[in-house]
Motif scaffolding. Structure first.
Motif, PDB file in Angstrom:
ATOM      1  N   GLU A  89     -17.392  -6.351  -7.117  1.00 55.43           N
ATOM      2  CA  GLU A  89     -16.832  -6.668  -5.806  1.00 55.43           C
ATOM      3  C   GLU A  89     -17.678  -5.971  -4.737  1.00 55.43           C
ATOM      4  OE1 GLU A  89     -13.084  -4.788  -4.721  1.00 55.43           O
ATOM      5  OE2 GLU A  89     -12.390  -6.690  -3.909  1.00 55.43           O
ATOM      6  N   ILE A  93       1.036   2.606  -0.589  1.00 50.56           N
ATOM      7  CA  ILE A  93      -0.319   3.096  -0.312  1.00 50.56           C
ATOM      8  C   ILE A  93      -1.132   1.899   0.181  1.00 50.56           C
ATOM      9  CG2 ILE A  93      -2.353   4.242  -1.269  1.00 50.56           C
ATOM     10  CD1 ILE A  93      -0.009   6.061  -1.563  1.00 50.56           C
ATOM     11  N   VAL A  94      -1.624   2.006   1.393  1.00 50.44           N
ATOM     12  CA  VAL A  94      -2.131   0.837   2.119  1.00 50.44           C
ATOM     13  C   VAL A  94      -3.644   0.963   2.341  1.00 50.44           C
ATOM     14  CG1 VAL A  94      -1.856  -0.442   4.293  1.00 50.44           C
ATOM     15  CG2 VAL A  94       0.130   0.675   3.251  1.00 50.44           C
ATOM     16  N   PRO A  95      -4.396  -0.143   2.210  1.00 52.06           N
ATOM     17  CA  PRO A  95      -5.843  -0.093   2.472  1.00 52.06           C
ATOM     18  C   PRO A  95      -6.141  -0.406   3.934  1.00 52.06           C
ATOM     19  CG  PRO A  95      -5.300  -2.236   1.629  1.00 52.06           C
ATOM     20  CD  PRO A  95      -3.995  -1.506   1.795  1.00 52.06           C
ATOM     21  N   LEU A 134      -7.983 -12.774  -9.415  1.00 56.10           N
ATOM     22  CA  LEU A 134      -7.042 -12.726  -8.293  1.00 56.10           C
ATOM     23  C   LEU A 134      -6.755 -14.124  -7.743  1.00 56.10           C
ATOM     24  CD1 LEU A 134      -5.320 -10.950  -6.504  1.00 56.10           C
ATOM     25  CD2 LEU A 134      -7.314 -10.445  -5.103  1.00 56.10           C
ATOM     26  N   ALA A 192      -4.324   3.831   5.173  1.00 52.98           N
ATOM     27  CA  ALA A 192      -5.698   4.237   4.872  1.00 52.98           C
ATOM     28  C   ALA A 192      -6.176   5.227   5.933  1.00 52.98           C
ATOM     29  CB  ALA A 192      -6.604   3.020   4.832  1.00 52.98           C
ATOM     30  N   THR A 194      -2.223  -1.000  -2.784  1.00 54.09           N
ATOM     31  CA  THR A 194      -3.292  -1.977  -2.616  1.00 54.09           C
ATOM     32  C   THR A 194      -4.558  -1.189  -2.374  1.00 54.09           C
ATOM     33  OG1 THR A 194      -1.726  -3.524  -1.653  1.00 54.09           O
ATOM     34  CG2 THR A 194      -4.054  -3.961  -1.271  1.00 54.09           C
ATOM     35  N   GLY A 201      -2.000  10.923  -0.327  1.00 54.18           N
ATOM     36  CA  GLY A 201      -1.610   9.849  -1.258  1.00 54.18           C
ATOM     37  C   GLY A 201      -1.231  10.400  -2.622  1.00 54.18           C
ATOM     38  N   GLU A 206      -2.208  -3.938  -6.529  1.00 57.70           N
ATOM     39  CA  GLU A 206      -2.971  -5.035  -5.918  1.00 57.70           C
ATOM     40  C   GLU A 206      -4.391  -4.522  -5.746  1.00 57.70           C
ATOM     41  OE1 GLU A 206      -1.914  -7.958  -5.452  1.00 57.70           O
ATOM     42  OE2 GLU A 206       0.221  -7.932  -5.016  1.00 57.70           O
ATOM     43  N   THR A 240      -5.714  11.601   4.008  1.00 54.94           N
ATOM     44  CA  THR A 240      -6.576  11.088   2.937  1.00 54.94           C
ATOM     45  C   THR A 240      -5.783  10.744   1.677  1.00 54.94           C
ATOM     46  OG1 THR A 240      -6.955  13.269   1.992  1.00 54.94           O
ATOM     47  CG2 THR A 240      -8.464  12.573   3.751  1.00 54.94           C
ATOM     48  N   PHE A 249       2.039 -13.491  -4.552  1.00 53.59           N
ATOM     49  CA  PHE A 249       0.624 -13.132  -4.456  1.00 53.59           C
ATOM     50  C   PHE A 249       0.361 -11.907  -5.329  1.00 53.59           C
ATOM     51  CE2 PHE A 249      -2.844 -10.658  -2.742  1.00 53.59           C
ATOM     52  CZ  PHE A 249      -3.831 -11.612  -2.567  1.00 53.59           C
ATOM     53  N   SER A 283      -8.700  -0.068  -4.386  1.00 55.11           N
ATOM     54  CA  SER A 283      -9.771  -0.349  -5.346  1.00 55.11           C
ATOM     55  C   SER A 283      -9.266  -0.137  -6.782  1.00 55.11           C
ATOM     56  CB  SER A 283     -10.949   0.570  -5.066  1.00 55.11           C
ATOM     57  OG  SER A 283     -10.525   1.907  -5.207  1.00 55.11           O
TER      58      SER A 283
HETATM   59  P1  NAD Z   1      -9.177   2.659  -1.771  1.00 49.10           P
HETATM   60  O1  NAD Z   1      -8.759   2.544  -3.178  1.00 49.10           O
HETATM   61  O2  NAD Z   1     -10.310   3.562  -1.459  1.00 49.10           O
HETATM   62  O3  NAD Z   1      -7.973   3.158  -0.853  1.00 49.10           O
HETATM   63  C1  NAD Z   1      -6.758   2.459  -0.798  1.00 49.10           C
HETATM   64  C2  NAD Z   1      -5.661   3.426  -0.392  1.00 49.10           C
HETATM   65  O4  NAD Z   1      -5.464   4.329  -1.489  1.00 49.10           O
HETATM   66  C3  NAD Z   1      -5.987   4.299   0.826  1.00 49.10           C
HETATM   67  O5  NAD Z   1      -4.828   4.468   1.596  1.00 49.10           O
HETATM   68  C4  NAD Z   1      -6.394   5.609   0.185  1.00 49.10           C
HETATM   69  O6  NAD Z   1      -6.216   6.723   1.024  1.00 49.10           O
HETATM   70  C5  NAD Z   1      -5.447   5.665  -0.986  1.00 49.10           C
HETATM   71  N1  NAD Z   1      -5.851   6.552  -2.081  1.00 49.10           N
HETATM   72  C6  NAD Z   1      -7.107   6.881  -2.473  1.00 49.10           C
HETATM   73  N2  NAD Z   1      -7.061   7.732  -3.515  1.00 49.10           N
HETATM   74  C7  NAD Z   1      -5.754   7.951  -3.797  1.00 49.10           C
HETATM   75  C8  NAD Z   1      -5.054   8.728  -4.768  1.00 49.10           C
HETATM   76  N3  NAD Z   1      -5.703   9.462  -5.676  1.00 49.10           N
HETATM   77  N4  NAD Z   1      -3.714   8.700  -4.773  1.00 49.10           N
HETATM   78  C9  NAD Z   1      -3.040   7.943  -3.883  1.00 49.10           C
HETATM   79  N5  NAD Z   1      -3.633   7.206  -2.927  1.00 49.10           N
HETATM   80  C10 NAD Z   1      -4.974   7.196  -2.880  1.00 49.10           C
HETATM   81  O7  NAD Z   1      -9.437   1.184  -1.300  1.00 49.10           O
HETATM   82  P2  NAD Z   1      -9.988   0.714   0.099  1.00 49.10           P
HETATM   83  O8  NAD Z   1     -11.447   0.953   0.091  1.00 49.10           O
HETATM   84  O9  NAD Z   1      -9.175   1.276   1.211  1.00 49.10           O
HETATM   85  O10 NAD Z   1      -9.650  -0.852   0.043  1.00 49.10           O
HETATM   86  C11 NAD Z   1     -10.514  -1.748  -0.496  1.00 49.10           C
HETATM   87  C12 NAD Z   1     -10.056  -2.153  -1.876  1.00 49.10           C
HETATM   88  O11 NAD Z   1      -8.720  -2.646  -1.819  1.00 49.10           O
HETATM   89  C13 NAD Z   1     -10.874  -3.299  -2.434  1.00 49.10           C
HETATM   90  O12 NAD Z   1     -11.166  -3.071  -3.790  1.00 49.10           O
HETATM   91  C14 NAD Z   1      -9.957  -4.502  -2.280  1.00 49.10           C
HETATM   92  O13 NAD Z   1     -10.212  -5.544  -3.162  1.00 49.10           O
HETATM   93  C15 NAD Z   1      -8.631  -3.908  -2.489  1.00 49.10           C
HETATM   94  N6  NAD Z   1      -7.606  -4.756  -1.870  1.00 49.10           N
HETATM   95  C16 NAD Z   1      -6.771  -5.465  -2.678  1.00 49.10           C
HETATM   96  C17 NAD Z   1      -5.820  -6.314  -2.119  1.00 49.10           C
HETATM   97  C18 NAD Z   1      -4.870  -7.102  -2.986  1.00 49.10           C
HETATM   98  O14 NAD Z   1      -3.860  -7.573  -2.467  1.00 49.10           O
HETATM   99  N7  NAD Z   1      -5.128  -7.287  -4.268  1.00 49.10           N
HETATM  100  C19 NAD Z   1      -5.717  -6.420  -0.738  1.00 49.10           C
HETATM  101  C20 NAD Z   1      -6.585  -5.684   0.052  1.00 49.10           C
HETATM  102  C21 NAD Z   1      -7.533  -4.847  -0.536  1.00 49.10           C
END
Ligand code: NAD
Length: 494
Positions: A398, A162-164, A426, A191, A241, A226, A264, A221, A464, A243
């Motif tokens: 954050e 699952i990718v952001p 982190l 994402a 990766t 996901g 992550e 979505t 990492f 929130s």
């Molecule tokens: P997000 O949590 O909204 O979404 C991340 C991914 O999760 C998306 O692909 C989304 O569609 C999917 N998702 C959402 N709800 C889900 C569910 N119920 N089941 C399965 N998948 C689901 O995060 P974002 O806004 O896209 O990314 C930003 C966040 O990611 C920030 O908090 C950031 O710190 C974090 N991040 C962490 C790292 C790391 O390596 N630690 C790297 C990049 C971003």
């Protein structure tokens, strides 16, 4: 078309490059069963870029079924052949780097040079794990009795990724490259605001020789695509990766199936500058620790902890440099690109507005801005909040944007307390000329990675990941293979 031609055409006509717009299942594009579509936007202009398939449980079911069959083939493929295919994928990624970079910059809002770095790093990830594919050996163990004993290192099976949106390519590849090296198959959910490069990479992998079904991509979505993916009992490891809130939800979803999990999540990482530090190094380090990728980095140095003796000098120099940063459309390659979505831009603006209402001193920025060339786009000015108390919301939460929070300390003990004073753990950067201070702090600060006098040092060879609410598990480095393999102990009575 060359990258320059793609960019010129886009700016002249508004027509994006050809983009894959359907899921990728069983080695080819696959139309969404329900036929639903959604749009991805160009954040640098704030206009729709292209539509793509919205996946649902039925699409996920097809993708996982394909990945189960893919695992049957790939898990049995000789490691040396896996190695050759991953190396070929790296070669193709380099050959097609400019096209991938243009799409990545266009879809995410990042600058073209940042996208180029991401693609080059992803090609390296493929090579790095290609090199590990034929070295995943077990060990023989002396039990001291009449049993011969050894361990096998086996792939876990079907994995979900699952990718952001902030690093659509590199986050994807740092997950699937070790999974593929280990012999696993994968289903990827990019994402919802950045779906295209994942689809391009799945196609590239098949062209490199990966059997159909080994990597599948379902776009859409988090809730519709996901959630059913991570809940599928045929998935044996989930790497997400995102929130903290999403990570917690996914933990709960995988629990009934006892599925492996790498989380992550977010960060609020400190860059700690001691009084003896080289001030210019601190200023440059802090500048790019927070303003790279417009601050949309989990491991951004979003808190500058600075010793009182150099606070004013560091702050003033930083303000001058940050004010001079050129903002603009990613494809024009400015210093800082766009915020990925209108929704996220509004959240950043809210954070800063609330800080203003609390009386926080904003020494730079604090406003939304537009691309100076076009008057369009979703941008936020480089922003610096000065001398905040450790309990302030802007210190603890954050923001995930170009907003730096400065905290001032008087001694090492206070620096450590402040550094460890959020629920995240982190990354941490330490700036000092004293090697003993550096080593003491490196040991005591709670973080998955610590750098000294160079905030972004490191690379794919190093593990990492985070501690506490930043998550658990490690990606990159040889540690990144652990999630995708399991040991089996075998004994033979002789
Ligand atoms: P997000 O949590 O909204 O979404 C991340 C991914 O999760 C998306 O692909 C989304 O569609 C999917 N998702 C959402 N709800 C889900 C569910 N119920 N089941 C399965 N998948 C689901 O995060 P974002 O806004 O896209 O990314 C930003 C966040 O990611 C920030 O908090 C950031 O710190 C974090 N991040 C962490 C790292 C790391 O390596 N630690 C790297 C990049 C971003």
């Amino acid at each position: 078309m060359t990258a320059d031609q793609l960019i010129a055409t886009y700016f002249e006509t508004g027509r994006p490059p050809d983009l894959p717009r359907d899921h990728f299942i069983d080695g080819r594009p696959a139309v969404a069963e329900a036929g639903d579509r959604m749009e991805s936007f160009d954040p640098g202009r704030g206009v729709a870029l292209a539509d793509f398939a919205v996946g649902d449980a039925a699409d996920v079911d097809r993708a996982v079924t394909s990945a189960v069959a893919g695992f049957g083939i790939w898990g049995a493929t000789p490691p040396a052949q896996r190695c050759a295919i991953l190396n070929e994928a790296a070669r193709l990624m380099r050959a097609e780097a400019e096209q991938l970079s243009v799409v990545e910059a266009l879809d995410s809002g990042k600058t073209l040079n940042e996208a180029r770095d991401d693609i080059a790093g992803s090609a390296r990830l493929l090579e790095y794990y290609a090199g590990a594919a034929d070295k995943l050996d077990g060990r023989s163990v002396n039990l001291g009795n009449d049993n011969a004993a050894f361990t096998l290192r086996e792939p876990v099976g079907v994995t979900a990724h699952i990718v952001p949106w902030n690093y659509p390519t590199s986050t994807l590849v740092r997950g699937i490259a070790p999974a593929l090296a280990a012999g696993c198959s994968a289903v990827v959910k990019p994402a919802e605001t950045t779906p295209f490069t994942a689809l391009m990479i799945a196609d590239l992998l098949v062209r490199a020789g990966l059997p159909a079904g080994v990597v599948n991509v379902v776009t859409g979505t988090g809730i519709a695509a996901g959630a059913p993916l991570v809940r599928d009992p045929r998935v044996r490891h989930v790497t997400i990766t995102g929130s903290v809130a999403t990570g917690v939800g996914v933990m709960q979803s995988v629990a009934p199936n006892v599925t492996g999990l790498t989380l992550e999540l977010g960060g609020k990482s400190p860059l700690i500058a001691f009084g003896d530090a080289d001030v210019d190094k601190v200023v440059d380090g802090a500048l790019w620790a927070i303003f790279s990728n417009a601050g949309q980095i989990c491991s951004a140095g979003s808190r500058l902890l600075v010793h009182r003796s150099i606070h004013a000098e560091v702050r003033d120099k930083l303000v001058i440099k940050a004010r001079a940063l050129r903002i603009g459309h990613g494809l024009r390659n400015p210093d800082m690109g766009a915020i990925n979505s209108a929704r996220h831009l509004a959240q950043i603006a809210d954070h800063v507005e609330n800080a203003r209402k609390r009386g926080v001193e904003i020494v730079l920025g604090g406003t939304r801005v537009v691309d100076p060339d076009t008057g369009e786009g979703w941008f936020y000015a480089p922003t610096i909040l000065d001398d905040l108390p450790e309990s302030d919301d802007a210190v603890l939460r954050e923001i995930f944007g170009p907003v730096l929070v400065i905290q001032v300390f008087d001694d090492e003990a206070e620096a450590l307390t402040l550094a460890n004073g959020t629920e995240f753990a982190l990354a941490a950067g330490i700036y000092t000329k004293d090697i003993s201070t550096a080593l003491r702090m490196a040991r005591r600060v709670d973080a998955g990675q610590v750098t000294v006098n160079d905030y972004w040092a490191g690379g794919i060879e190093l593990p990492f990941g985070g501690n506490r609410k930043s998550g658990f598990g490690r990606e990159k480095g040889l540690e990144g293979l652990e999630a995708y393999t399991r040991s089996k102990a075998v004994t033979l009575a002789v």
